[in-house]
Design a protein around this motif. Sequence first.
Motif, PDB file in Angstrom:
ATOM      1  N   ASP A  99       5.124   0.731  -0.816  1.00 28.24           N
ATOM      2  CA  ASP A  99       5.746  -0.472  -1.369  1.00 28.24           C
ATOM      3  C   ASP A  99       6.492  -1.237  -0.282  1.00 28.24           C
ATOM      4  OD1 ASP A  99       4.770   0.156  -3.866  1.00 28.24           O
ATOM      5  OD2 ASP A  99       6.629   1.073  -4.564  1.00 28.24           O
ATOM      6  N   LEU A 100       7.200  -0.508   0.577  1.00 26.67           N
ATOM      7  CA  LEU A 100       7.942  -1.139   1.661  1.00 26.67           C
ATOM      8  C   LEU A 100       7.011  -1.882   2.611  1.00 26.67           C
ATOM      9  CD1 LEU A 100      10.626  -1.409   3.367  1.00 26.67           C
ATOM     10  CD2 LEU A 100       9.892   0.690   4.528  1.00 26.67           C
ATOM     11  N   LEU A 101       5.867  -1.263   2.915  1.00 22.71           N
ATOM     12  CA  LEU A 101       4.928  -1.848   3.871  1.00 22.71           C
ATOM     13  C   LEU A 101       3.975  -2.852   3.231  1.00 22.71           C
ATOM     14  CD1 LEU A 101       3.999   1.355   5.938  1.00 22.71           C
ATOM     15  CD2 LEU A 101       5.741  -0.375   6.435  1.00 22.71           C
ATOM     16  N   GLY A 102       4.030  -2.978   1.911  1.00 23.49           N
ATOM     17  CA  GLY A 102       3.131  -3.909   1.232  1.00 23.49           C
ATOM     18  C   GLY A 102       1.701  -3.413   1.164  1.00 23.49           C
ATOM     19  N   VAL A 103       1.513  -2.098   1.215  1.00 29.08           N
ATOM     20  CA  VAL A 103       0.162  -1.532   1.109  1.00 29.08           C
ATOM     21  C   VAL A 103      -0.258  -1.589  -0.349  1.00 29.08           C
ATOM     22  CG1 VAL A 103      -1.267   0.518   1.418  1.00 29.08           C
ATOM     23  CG2 VAL A 103       0.529  -0.029   3.082  1.00 29.08           C
ATOM     24  N   ARG A 104      -1.394  -2.164  -0.626  1.00 26.13           N
ATOM     25  CA  ARG A 104      -1.865  -2.314  -2.001  1.00 26.13           C
ATOM     26  C   ARG A 104      -3.285  -1.781  -2.134  1.00 26.13           C
ATOM     27  NH1 ARG A 104       2.660  -2.734  -2.512  1.00 26.13           N
ATOM     28  NH2 ARG A 104       3.954  -4.439  -3.296  1.00 26.13           N
ATOM     29  N   SER A 105      -3.537  -1.144  -3.277  1.00 23.71           N
ATOM     30  CA  SER A 105      -4.887  -0.606  -3.516  1.00 23.71           C
ATOM     31  C   SER A 105      -5.799  -1.731  -3.972  1.00 23.71           C
ATOM     32  CB  SER A 105      -4.828   0.489  -4.572  1.00 23.71           C
ATOM     33  OG  SER A 105      -4.271   0.001  -5.759  1.00 23.71           O
TER      34      SER A 105
ATOM     35  N   ALA B 280      -5.714   3.204  -0.523  1.00 25.79           N
ATOM     36  CA  ALA B 280      -4.988   1.948  -0.349  1.00 25.79           C
ATOM     37  C   ALA B 280      -4.653   1.702   1.116  1.00 25.79           C
ATOM     38  CB  ALA B 280      -3.715   1.967  -1.190  1.00 25.79           C
ATOM     39  N   ALA B 281      -4.405   2.771   1.854  1.00 22.39           N
ATOM     40  CA  ALA B 281      -3.993   2.621   3.253  1.00 22.39           C
ATOM     41  C   ALA B 281      -5.154   2.378   4.204  1.00 22.39           C
ATOM     42  CB  ALA B 281      -3.224   3.864   3.692  1.00 22.39           C
ATOM     43  N   GLU B 282      -6.384   2.609   3.761  1.00 23.96           N
ATOM     44  CA  GLU B 282      -7.520   2.529   4.680  1.00 23.96           C
ATOM     45  C   GLU B 282      -7.699   1.129   5.254  1.00 23.96           C
ATOM     46  OE1 GLU B 282     -10.932   4.118   2.734  1.00 23.96           O
ATOM     47  OE2 GLU B 282     -10.317   6.209   3.004  1.00 23.96           O
ATOM     48  N   ALA B 283      -7.447   0.097   4.453  1.00 26.65           N
ATOM     49  CA  ALA B 283      -7.684  -1.271   4.927  1.00 26.65           C
ATOM     50  C   ALA B 283      -6.667  -1.696   5.981  1.00 26.65           C
ATOM     51  CB  ALA B 283      -7.646  -2.243   3.746  1.00 26.65           C
ATOM     52  N   SER B 284      -5.378  -1.352   5.782  1.00 22.81           N
ATOM     53  CA  SER B 284      -4.333  -1.820   6.690  1.00 22.81           C
ATOM     54  C   SER B 284      -3.974  -0.814   7.781  1.00 22.81           C
ATOM     55  CB  SER B 284      -3.070  -2.166   5.894  1.00 22.81           C
ATOM     56  OG  SER B 284      -2.646  -1.051   5.122  1.00 22.81           O
ATOM     57  N   ALA B 285      -4.372   0.436   7.640  1.00 22.69           N
ATOM     58  CA  ALA B 285      -4.116   1.482   8.632  1.00 22.69           C
ATOM     59  C   ALA B 285      -2.664   1.495   9.090  1.00 22.69           C
ATOM     60  CB  ALA B 285      -5.048   1.330   9.834  1.00 22.69           C
TER      61      ALA B 285
END
Length: 624
Positions: free
Chosen positions: A618-624, A492-497
């Motif tokens: 959730d806080l950062l809005g990281v979504r899979s 999930a984090a790969e796109a937004s780094a």
Amino acid sequence: QWLAAVDKALRGADFERALVGRTLDGVRIEPLYTADDVAVEQDEAGFPAFAPLDRGQTASPRPDGAWDIRARVAHPDPSRANALALADLKGGATSLDVVVDAAGTGGGVSCRSADDLGRALDGVLLDVAAVSLRAGAHGSVAAEWLTSLWADRGLDPADVSGCLGIDPLGALAADGVLPQGLGPALAEGVRHARSCSEAAPRVRALRASGTTAFDAGASEGQEIGFVLAAATAYLRALVDGGLDASSAARQIALEVAADVDLFFTIAKIRAVRHCWATVLQASGVTVDGPTSGLVRVDAVAGGRWLTVVDPWVNLLRATAATSGAVFGGADAIVVVPFDAAAGLGGDLGRRLARNTQLLLQDESGIGRVADPAGGSYYVEVLTDELAAVGWAAFQRYEAAGGLAAALGSGLVADEVAAVAAERASRIATRRHPLTGVSEFPQIGERRPEPVDAPPADPRPAVALADSGGQATTAVALVPHRLSEPFEALRAAAEASAPTIFLANVGTGPSYVPRATFAGNLFAAGGVRAVGDGGYPDPAAAAAAFAASGAPVAVICGTDSAYADEGAAYARALRAAGARYVYLAGRPGDREPELRAAGVDEFVSLGADVLAVLTRLHDLLGVRS
């Protein structure tokens, strides 16, 4: 004397909490074992080739130190599967483990007839290389195809070897349903076993495998109990079908998973062999004899411990698992390619799967000693303990009416789920660390190129014999890899780094341990730590934070630094725009002050890292 020295070193810490472990079966693991732990009038482990078979089936070491190096063949395209099989055999494998997909569900060589299986095995010298099948509910169908293939090639049944792999209880556990019904499936297994017993003495018809339970999260005891219950059900069916108990036993191959804990794999294989020998003795079978060949235990190194992230560590895991299987006396070992968790293993993965075994066999020579772990106080005690908990699980399943009934009622699934949940908790808190995943993660790592799967086979599945609608159902044992929760966060984090700022207190090295701890913790969720070392005062840390562009920060320093400046750093970071502030360490009685200054959360050893990272996503809005 040793205990006195330990007590001095512990400085008042609790011995039990500090040095004694417990497995998920409740087995106590001591820090030291001595002769007193195995003090009995005679050696209960016996001798190699004699009851209770703890020490293996043969009185002498393996010829040339070699075991059966079995390569898995599972590519959906039969032609491609054939090329891979031939490459494996040319590269040093001695037998093939062919996964047959006759149901059209994927996950194996797509076969709808004996011709398809023949294409996959084209050019394979079937009287030289043993073939082991696994086809789920279609086990008898695939067995029919292989036996007809032997006949079509003019082979004498006495010259072929391997395992037809009929395992209806394993299929029931994996799929939750046996469409043809357990009775008819067992009857087909009996038919093939009788044929093999009469004409193909080097072939076993049935397999009692614990890998489905293992991949669903079973403990060592549960896996042993599962194998014993399945094998006993097959033994009963074969004897009822006209085979004597000894001949029936020779038609059953046992299979367990080789785990990454070397000693547990050794002890598990020894324990399952011991327990099965006990069942056979109770059935009137004589197990003693240096050339009996009565009990066969195979091992699979792979499954739940394979990871997608940092897959190179899988090579080390496979080495430990294979070593444990060899030391435990496994007859054949399948090593799953290190890159197979992400899909089809590539050529490099297959080559290294072979070479892991070849290097251990030919260069390390680990197969040249009979029962090399025998006599180790730890291994002997652990073998006995695992045999006891495995036997207890076997008794529970038998008391429930047999394995089929225990699966149908959900007993097995419930027990396995409870153990899997406890293990998941240990993984989440890193009491059970996963190297490269929850510990020492590498963001932006280089991974092997994925292998494209061919289009799905549009042909209909092979129909199973109509059982009059009497399908056997059960609560399925669903496989889960241990690393999946962390891998979902990483993906999930790969796109937004996302990034987190390390607000290190001071300029000396004192902040380094907690900064390293925090960097590893957040990297496990794909959150990269940024910062330029230590900061002499809160204002410098706040300025660097503002320049970093990170939305959140973690304060890292010593307890004394927190007492002096922790609150000031938190206020400065908040003033600089930090949306959330962590502090690495336990706050103790300073928690109210630190929270009032702006610290939102404390992270320390023993924290539920998975929960911490999920909240941050959730806080950062990281979504899979």
